[in-house]
Write an enzyme that holds these catalytic residues in place. Structure first.
Site, mmCIF file in Angstrom:
data_model
loop_
_atom_site.group_PDB
_atom_site.id
_atom_site.type_symbol
_atom_site.label_atom_id
_atom_site.label_comp_id
_atom_site.label_asym_id
_atom_site.label_seq_id
_atom_site.Cartn_x
_atom_site.Cartn_y
_atom_site.Cartn_z
ATOM 1 N N GLY A 43 0.788 -1.211 -0.008
ATOM 2 C CA GLY A 43 0.169 -0.119 -0.056
ATOM 3 C C GLY A 43 0.788 1.368 0.068
ATOM 4 O O GLY A 43 0.143 2.276 -0.622
ATOM 5 N N GLU A 97 4.383 4.502 5.930
ATOM 6 C CA GLU A 97 3.016 3.547 5.969
ATOM 7 C C GLU A 97 2.051 4.463 5.005
ATOM 8 O O GLU A 97 1.904 5.583 4.968
ATOM 9 C CB GLU A 97 2.512 3.344 7.303
ATOM 10 C CG GLU A 97 2.720 1.919 7.730
ATOM 11 C CD GLU A 97 1.708 0.830 7.004
ATOM 12 O OE1 GLU A 97 1.329 0.995 5.679
ATOM 13 O OE2 GLU A 97 1.407 -0.013 7.746
ATOM 14 N N ASP A 98 1.052 3.850 4.330
ATOM 15 C CA ASP A 98 -0.054 4.380 3.823
ATOM 16 C C ASP A 98 -1.044 4.897 4.715
ATOM 17 O O ASP A 98 -1.503 5.935 4.701
ATOM 18 C CB ASP A 98 -0.547 3.191 2.863
ATOM 19 C CG ASP A 98 -0.986 2.159 3.363
ATOM 20 O OD1 ASP A 98 -0.773 1.726 4.687
ATOM 21 O OD2 ASP A 98 -1.487 1.022 2.626
ATOM 22 N N ASP A 101 -4.582 2.608 10.877
ATOM 23 C CA ASP A 101 -6.012 2.471 11.652
ATOM 24 C C ASP A 101 -6.142 2.096 13.019
ATOM 25 O O ASP A 101 -6.062 2.936 13.673
ATOM 26 C CB ASP A 101 -6.425 1.366 10.497
ATOM 27 C CG ASP A 101 -8.148 1.079 10.546
ATOM 28 O OD1 ASP A 101 -8.762 2.107 11.285
ATOM 29 O OD2 ASP A 101 -8.695 0.135 10.286
ATOM 30 N N LYS A 129 -6.344 7.272 10.524
ATOM 31 C CA LYS A 129 -7.590 7.146 10.840
ATOM 32 C C LYS A 129 -7.834 7.003 12.549
ATOM 33 O O LYS A 129 -8.138 5.909 12.911
ATOM 34 C CB LYS A 129 -8.254 5.825 10.193
ATOM 35 C CG LYS A 129 -9.563 5.864 9.604
ATOM 36 C CD LYS A 129 -10.100 4.436 9.237
ATOM 37 C CE LYS A 129 -9.579 4.094 7.662
ATOM 38 N NZ LYS A 129 -10.256 2.509 7.432
ATOM 39 N N PHE A 150 -13.305 3.463 4.637
ATOM 40 C CA PHE A 150 -12.374 2.558 4.115
ATOM 41 C C PHE A 150 -12.191 3.210 2.813
ATOM 42 O O PHE A 150 -12.984 3.745 1.953
ATOM 43 C CB PHE A 150 -13.239 1.201 3.717
ATOM 44 C CG PHE A 150 -12.019 0.207 3.279
ATOM 45 C CD1 PHE A 150 -11.375 -0.453 4.019
ATOM 46 C CD2 PHE A 150 -11.862 -0.056 1.810
ATOM 47 C CE1 PHE A 150 -10.230 -1.032 3.771
ATOM 48 C CE2 PHE A 150 -10.973 -0.680 1.324
ATOM 49 C CZ PHE A 150 -10.180 -1.526 2.253
ATOM 50 N N VAL A 151 -10.830 3.469 2.606
ATOM 51 C CA VAL A 151 -10.364 4.291 1.378
ATOM 52 C C VAL A 151 -9.732 3.410 0.507
ATOM 53 O O VAL A 151 -9.079 2.481 1.081
ATOM 54 C CB VAL A 151 -9.571 5.768 1.897
ATOM 55 C CG1 VAL A 151 -10.371 6.578 2.719
ATOM 56 C CG2 VAL A 151 -8.550 5.211 2.760
ATOM 57 N N ASP A 157 -5.639 -0.466 -1.494
ATOM 58 C CA ASP A 157 -6.567 -1.214 -2.618
ATOM 59 C C ASP A 157 -7.816 -1.704 -1.784
ATOM 60 O O ASP A 157 -7.911 -1.880 -0.709
ATOM 61 C CB ASP A 157 -5.825 -2.609 -2.686
ATOM 62 C CG ASP A 157 -5.599 -3.489 -1.449
ATOM 63 O OD1 ASP A 157 -5.255 -2.824 -0.470
ATOM 64 O OD2 ASP A 157 -5.887 -4.873 -1.594
ATOM 65 N N ARG A 163 -5.774 0.169 -6.657
ATOM 66 C CA ARG A 163 -4.287 1.050 -6.213
ATOM 67 C C ARG A 163 -3.873 2.077 -7.215
ATOM 68 O O ARG A 163 -3.183 3.032 -6.777
ATOM 69 C CB ARG A 163 -3.398 -0.273 -6.168
ATOM 70 C CG ARG A 163 -3.536 -1.150 -5.207
ATOM 71 C CD ARG A 163 -2.042 -1.912 -4.745
ATOM 72 N NE ARG A 163 -2.281 -3.150 -4.406
ATOM 73 C CZ ARG A 163 -2.273 -3.367 -2.808
ATOM 74 N NH1 ARG A 163 -2.080 -2.008 -2.097
ATOM 75 N NH2 ARG A 163 -2.427 -4.369 -2.241
#
Ligand code: 5GP
Ligand code: MG
Length: 178
Positions: A43, A97-98, A101, A129, A150-151, A157, A163
């Site tokens: 990600g 990191e993407d 959460d 988040k 949820f993105v 993805d 992606r």
């Protein structure tokens, strides 16, 4: 692909401006330290590629792959699928990191990396988040705080798709539900 999108949360332009600022901050803070950027596959790779170009000091790169979500449901099990290629002892590590959460994944990675006695480990995450956080994680460089949705896109993805969207978006409910 575009017909699956409910709405765009963060535009390409907004991302690019923020990534530039993050790159500047890292270049300033790590001058003379030759940091190792560790990206968490898969990600974070789009973010990494854009961020790299905004870093103006010597640095190196490594990758880590861990098992995480299958679809939207968290497995709860964090496993290293691909470890770092280099020894990070006495090195300044920046984890890329993407999205953070619950923080469980990053918490595990941080513990694992810190045990290898690096000179320091800091976290750079594009998205935070925050409302979903279970473990408190210090985020040293943060792109955006986002709501509990949820993105997808910009590397992130849903069941391996989306992606390649250049922006960050929320999918229609019928897509997530199917
Ligand atoms: P955490 O352990 O913090 O709950 O989850 C971290 C990982 O879950 C992220 O690195 C990312 O791969 C995945 N993840 C969490 N939220 C989202 C989301 O909204 N969209 C996507 N595509 N992945 C997410
Ligand atoms: Mg990730």
């Amino acid at each position: 692909m575009n017909e699956d999108i409910e709405r765009i949360l963060i535009t390409e332009k907004e991302i690019s401006e923020r990534v530039k600022e993050l790159g500047k901050a890292i270049s300033r803070d790590y001058s003379g330290k030759d940091p190792v950027l560790v990206a968490v596959l898969r990600g974070a790779i789009v973010f990494l590629c854009d961020l790299l170009k905004e870093i103006s000091i010597p640095m190196s790169l490594d990758f880590l792959s861990i098992s995480s979500y299958s679809g939207q449901v968290q497995t709860g099990v964090v496993r290293i699928l691909k470890d770092l290629d280099q020894n990070i002892e006495d090195k300044y590590v920046i984890l890329i990191e993407d999205i953070i959460d619950t923080g469980l994944t990053l918490n595990y990675i941080l513990r694992t990396l810190k045990a290898r006695k690096p000179a320091g480990v800091r976290v750079c995450a594009l998205l935070d988040k925050k409302v979903r956080r279970i473990v408190d994680i210090p985020i040293d460089y943060r792109g955006f705080e986002i709501p509990d949705e949820f993105v997808v896109g910009y590397g992130m993805d849903y069941e391996q798709g989306y992606r390649n969207l250049p922006f960050i978006a929320v999918l229609k409910e019928e897509i997530l539900g199917k």
